[in-house]
Write a protein that holds these residues in place. Structure first.
Motif, mmCIF file in Angstrom:
data_model
loop_
_atom_site.group_PDB
_atom_site.id
_atom_site.type_symbol
_atom_site.label_atom_id
_atom_site.label_comp_id
_atom_site.label_asym_id
_atom_site.label_seq_id
_atom_site.Cartn_x
_atom_site.Cartn_y
_atom_site.Cartn_z
ATOM 1 N N GLY A 530 0.803 -1.226 0.000
ATOM 2 C CA GLY A 530 0.000 0.000 0.000
ATOM 3 C C GLY A 530 0.829 1.266 0.000
ATOM 4 O O GLY A 530 0.422 2.289 -0.553
ATOM 5 N N SER A 552 -5.044 -6.350 -5.724
ATOM 6 C CA SER A 552 -5.215 -6.705 -4.308
ATOM 7 C C SER A 552 -6.686 -6.879 -3.953
ATOM 8 O O SER A 552 -7.060 -7.777 -3.187
ATOM 9 C CB SER A 552 -4.596 -5.623 -3.418
ATOM 10 O OG SER A 552 -3.199 -5.520 -3.635
ATOM 11 N N ALA A 553 -7.550 -6.023 -4.496
ATOM 12 C CA ALA A 553 -8.986 -6.101 -4.199
ATOM 13 C C ALA A 553 -9.569 -7.411 -4.716
ATOM 14 O O ALA A 553 -10.360 -8.070 -4.026
ATOM 15 C CB ALA A 553 -9.712 -4.914 -4.816
ATOM 16 N N ASP A 557 -8.596 -8.327 -0.612
ATOM 17 C CA ASP A 557 -8.130 -7.275 0.308
ATOM 18 C C ASP A 557 -9.204 -6.182 0.376
ATOM 19 O O ASP A 557 -9.382 -5.396 -0.561
ATOM 20 C CB ASP A 557 -6.802 -6.703 -0.200
ATOM 21 C CG ASP A 557 -6.183 -5.726 0.801
ATOM 22 O OD1 ASP A 557 -6.929 -5.101 1.564
ATOM 23 O OD2 ASP A 557 -4.942 -5.591 0.784
ATOM 24 N N MET A 558 -9.932 -6.122 1.503
ATOM 25 C CA MET A 558 -11.037 -5.177 1.636
ATOM 26 C C MET A 558 -10.566 -3.727 1.655
ATOM 27 O O MET A 558 -11.213 -2.831 1.109
ATOM 28 C CB MET A 558 -11.829 -5.491 2.908
ATOM 29 C CG MET A 558 -12.452 -6.879 2.925
ATOM 30 S SD MET A 558 -13.671 -7.078 1.604
ATOM 31 C CE MET A 558 -15.027 -6.138 2.273
ATOM 32 N N SER A 559 -9.420 -3.477 2.315
ATOM 33 C CA SER A 559 -8.923 -2.106 2.357
ATOM 34 C C SER A 559 -8.529 -1.627 0.963
ATOM 35 O O SER A 559 -8.736 -0.463 0.600
ATOM 36 C CB SER A 559 -7.718 -2.008 3.306
ATOM 37 O OG SER A 559 -6.646 -2.808 2.854
ATOM 38 N N ALA A 560 -7.997 -2.546 0.144
ATOM 39 C CA ALA A 560 -7.655 -2.190 -1.239
ATOM 40 C C ALA A 560 -8.923 -1.910 -2.042
ATOM 41 O O ALA A 560 -8.963 -0.995 -2.872
ATOM 42 C CB ALA A 560 -6.851 -3.301 -1.891
ATOM 43 N N LEU A 562 -11.727 -0.734 -0.852
ATOM 44 C CA LEU A 562 -12.213 0.584 -0.438
ATOM 45 C C LEU A 562 -11.416 1.690 -1.109
ATOM 46 O O LEU A 562 -11.981 2.650 -1.647
ATOM 47 C CB LEU A 562 -12.104 0.701 1.094
ATOM 48 C CG LEU A 562 -12.430 2.067 1.703
ATOM 49 C CD1 LEU A 562 -13.871 2.446 1.405
ATOM 50 C CD2 LEU A 562 -12.171 2.048 3.201
ATOM 51 N N ARG A 563 -10.095 1.553 -1.113
ATOM 52 C CA ARG A 563 -9.243 2.587 -1.711
ATOM 53 C C ARG A 563 -9.470 2.657 -3.223
ATOM 54 O O ARG A 563 -9.500 3.745 -3.803
ATOM 55 C CB ARG A 563 -7.774 2.259 -1.411
ATOM 56 C CG ARG A 563 -6.796 3.343 -1.811
ATOM 57 C CD ARG A 563 -6.917 4.539 -0.885
ATOM 58 N NE ARG A 563 -6.005 5.599 -1.255
ATOM 59 C CZ ARG A 563 -6.302 6.563 -2.135
ATOM 60 N NH1 ARG A 563 -7.483 6.590 -2.739
ATOM 61 N NH2 ARG A 563 -5.425 7.518 -2.409
ATOM 62 N N PHE A 587 -18.284 -1.462 -1.649
ATOM 63 C CA PHE A 587 -17.625 -0.151 -1.676
ATOM 64 C C PHE A 587 -17.873 0.536 -3.021
ATOM 65 O O PHE A 587 -18.166 1.737 -3.076
ATOM 66 C CB PHE A 587 -16.120 -0.301 -1.427
ATOM 67 C CG PHE A 587 -15.782 -0.957 -0.124
ATOM 68 C CD1 PHE A 587 -16.091 -0.329 1.081
ATOM 69 C CD2 PHE A 587 -15.166 -2.193 -0.083
ATOM 70 C CE1 PHE A 587 -15.779 -0.927 2.290
ATOM 71 C CE2 PHE A 587 -14.859 -2.799 1.119
ATOM 72 C CZ PHE A 587 -15.170 -2.172 2.313
#
Length: 774
Positions: A530, A552-553, A557-560, A562-563, A587
């Protein structure tokens, strides 16, 4: 307008100063009523103008409770209405309202160390001493009414109704503390006043606050800069309990602590920024206006005010506090008093970089030579330091001195504090002056208790060696926070060897820093990380960043994810957002719905909502409500769209369409039921609310219970709780706890009322102390 006027009653029971209990209040109000009939009083109340959006009203039952039954303390607005229709208006109501306040707070516990506002000593609260004209007098000069007083007192009064924070912003000695003291005395004379010694005291009180208490935080920065500071959450807890927080702060402090975060820098004022958002901030001008000077001239029979008015340049309040004379004594010391000037400068510089504790004799003696020339040092007399201290502490015009000794016992001095006005001026004059290295060293050696603020200032002023010295010394006492800061600074300075030595000596934080350093190196070698993505975005390599995030998503990868959705929305890439949303990416669905609203693509938003996209349904309902589209909202609500039902209910309330709202409730619309209940409370239509609760309308029970608690209808709350109303039971317990009615709470606990035991334990819990957590 016709009031129920009568000749004044001469009964001694009319003296509100003698009222301390509820029966005494009822007797006094009954005497004030005289022979006025209930009908005349009710009619007079109906002719009064609205207050706060609500029309004053009296009923036979209310009047009977006021002057006869004395079963519960009446509401303040009810007392104001009664006094008005009895011919008592304006300032004449103040002693009556003070009597009501005494009765209201009679059974509330007194916070440790608190006293009534009317009993407070203004000098102990921070009001500056005044210049002296007659030797031996130390009283305050008469108060000169300020232009902002009316607004300030209204603001304090509003804060008292639901809990609030009022902050006066102004420079030193502009009269902000005196104005706040006078406002508190005028509006809240019977409230408890608590003046915490430090931030820990505020946090402790916030654990179990007493309602109808004023928390006095003069010079708020002193609390914010202490270890642990003042969390915004603690202030929120105080305000939620009905506490009024009164504070003062200098303008530059307000500006610095409320400024937005600078990207890439440590957000050191994040908590302060949230706290200041809770306050109603009012500015205090540095000088008197024409009207204020005119009012001051009317008080010029007091010699101090007359002298202050003769100065055209400084403000009246600054002259009264001897501010300009303090500056003159520091900056224009006689040639033979260079040692006193050096001691004062050493003290001012220490405070400028974060020293708040009294400055010790050892520090002043070690630091002062840094402000003397070689010739002055060489020719200093043997008693130069004693001579310097005598010069620094000598009062100016009998009001203030550059340095004030702080006692530690009879005949013993803990150290010295600088005058606020002098400190504020010196911060401006010397803001570009570097603090000499010997002064930093003296602070490290003699003021380790101020290590937190001093080290932070040393870092920001480009003095890492002095910051490391302070952190190292404090870490040696076992302070884990100082150890963490020390290790972080060692990493920044590249001093890995010392870091490794500390790790070998058992410093677990140093060991963690070393591990983190190794992990950071690995991250730099992994472009998919990241950190690399953020770096690509900073370098405007959006496509590459998007590719890495997508990879990554898709791997889970949930944070990826979201980003990525944020990045796609920022570029307006609807097609990929649609694709990801349709494949189940929540998201992307949320971002897509927001983007469709932003671009005015209502038809697509409607299609997605109809297809079951909850994000689109919520956004569509909000948009329709904003546009006032009642018909479409009604159709969608009737078709089972809960978001549309909520939007329709809000819109009907906003448009005052009570009948339709009522019809929808009767038809089973739960969203409309809650909004109707709230509306009935706002309009004072409590009887209809009661009927709906009695008819089994669950959503109305909560608003009714809140209204009963607000108006302290204890008996009705108890009756409803006994009948099985859980909302009433909860509010009954809260109200009994607020009134400190221990016996009633114990009865509720024995009856099995949920939360009664917890509230009893909270009341009986001893005050929180820091050592209790160790």
């Amino acid at each position: 307008m016709v009031f129920a006027e009568q000749p004044p009653n001469s009964s001694p029971s009319l003296d509100p100063e003698k009222v301390h209990t509820l029966p005494e209040l009822a007797a006094a109000l009954g005497a004030l009523r005289g022979t006025r009939s209930y009908a005349a009083l009710i009619k007079a109340a109906e002719q009064l103008p609205p207050r706060g959006g609500r029309r004053p009203a009296l009923s036979k039952a209310t009047l009977n409770s006021l002057v006869s039954k004395a079963e519960s303390v009446p509401e303040r607005d009810t007392v104001v209405t009664f006094l008005t229709v009895c011919g008592v208006r304006g300032p004449d109501q103040d002693p009556w309202l003070a009597a009501w306040e005494r009765v209201k707070t009679r059974h509330q516990r007194r916070p440790a160390g608190a006293r009534r506002v009317r009993e407070a000593d203004p000098r102990r609260l921070g009001v500056h001493a005044s210049i002296q004209v007659t030797a031996g007098t130390d009283d305050l000069p008469p108060y000169v009414r300020r232009d902002f007083d009316a607004e300030l007192r209204n603001t304090v009064d509003a804060a008292a109704r639901t809990g609030g924070m009022v902050l006066l912003c102004g420079g030193s000695s502009v009269g902000k503390t005196r104005a706040l003291f006078e406002a508190a005395g005028a509006v809240l004379p019977e409230w408890w006043l608590l003046h915490p010694a430090d931030a820990a005291g505020v946090r402790a009180f916030a654990q179990a606050p007493t309602p109808r208490t004023v928390v006095w935080l003069d010079e708020l920065q002193r609390y914010l800069d202490q270890p642990g500071g003042l969390p915004a959450g603690s202030i929120r807890d105080l305000l939620a309990a009905g506490v009024v927080v009164l504070a003062t702060l200098w303008p530059d402090e307000v500006a610095n602590r409320s400024a937005p975060r600078v990207p890439g820098e440590d957000d050191r004022h994040a908590e302060d920024r949230e706290l200041l958002k809770l306050a109603r901030i009012m500015d205090v001008p540095a000088t008197f206006s024409i009207d204020e000077r005119r009012r001051a001239e009317q008080r010029a029979d007091d010699g101090r005010i007359r002298i202050a008015l003769e100065h055209a340049d400084p403000g009246v309040t600054q002259v009264l506090a001897a501010g300009p004379e303090l500056i003159r004594r520091w900056r224009h010391a006689p040639a033979g008093e260079c040692y006193g000037q050096a001691v004062i400068t050493a003290a001012l510089d220490a405070r400028r970089v974060g020293a708040q504790a009294p400055l010790t004799i050892d520090y002043l003696e070690a630091a002062a030579p840094a402000y003397l020339t070689p010739a002055q040092q060489a020719t200093a007399p043997p008693d130069w330091f004693g001579q310097a201290i005598r010069y620094a502490v000598k009062p100016v015009q009998g009001a203030a001195s550059c340095l004030t000794p702080v006692p530690v016992g009879m005949g013993q001095i803990a150290g010295y504090l600088t005058a606020d006005y002098l400190h504020q001026t010196a911060r401006t004059i010397r803001r570009t002056e570097a603090v000499p290295d010997p002064v930093w060293q003296a602070l490290v050696t003699h003021h380790p208790h101020d290590w937190y603020r001093l080290s932070d200032n040393a870092e920001r002023r480009g003095q890492p060696e002095h910051a490391i010295g302070l952190y190292r010394r404090q870490a040696g006492t076992g302070d884990v926070f100082a150890a963490a800061k020390l290790n972080g600074l060692l990493v920044e300075q590249g001093r890995v060897e010392e870091l490794r030595q500390r790790a070998d000596a058992g410093d677990e934080y140093a060991a963690k820093w070393l591990v983190e350093q190794r992990q950071a190196e690995k991250r730099r070698q992994q472009p998919e990380d990241g950190i690399a993505v953020e770096l690509l975005i900073e370098q405007d390599q959006i496509e590459e960043a998007t590719r890495l995030l997508r990879q990554s998503a898709d791997a889970g990868d949930m944070s990826a994810a979201l980003r990525l959705s944020g990045l796609l929305a920022g570029q307006g890439r609807l097609a990929e957002l649609r694709q990801r949303a349709d494949s189940g990416d929540v998201f992307a669905a949320g971002r897509l719905a927001a983007l469709l609203v932003e671009q005015g693509r209502v038809e697509e938003l409607r299609r997605r909502a109809d297809a079951g996209d909850t994000f689109a349904a919520a956004r569509l309902a909000g948009l329709l409500a904003e546009q006032g589209r009642v018909e479409e909202l009604r159709r969608r609500a009737d078709a089972g769209d809960t978001f549309a039902a909520m939007g329709l209910a809000d819109l009907l309330v906003a448009q005052g369409r009570v009948e339709e709202l009522r019809d929808r409730v009767d038809a089973g619309d739960s969203s409309a039921a809650g909004r109707l209940a709230d509306l009935l409370v706002a309009q004072g239509r409590v009887e209809e609310l009661r009927q709906r609760v009695d008819a089994g309308e669950v959503s109305a029970a909560g608003p009714l219970a809140r209204w009963l608690a607000e108006y302290e209808r204890v008996e009705e709350l108890r009756q409803r709780a006994d009948a099985g109303d859980l909302h009433a039971a909860m509010k009954l317990v809260d109200l009994l706890a607020e009134q400190n009615r221990i016996d009633d709470l114990e009865g509720e606990m024995r009856a099995g009322t949920f939360k009664a035991a917890a509230r009893l334990a909270q009341i009986r819990r001893p005050p929180w102390r820091p050592e209790a957590t160790k």
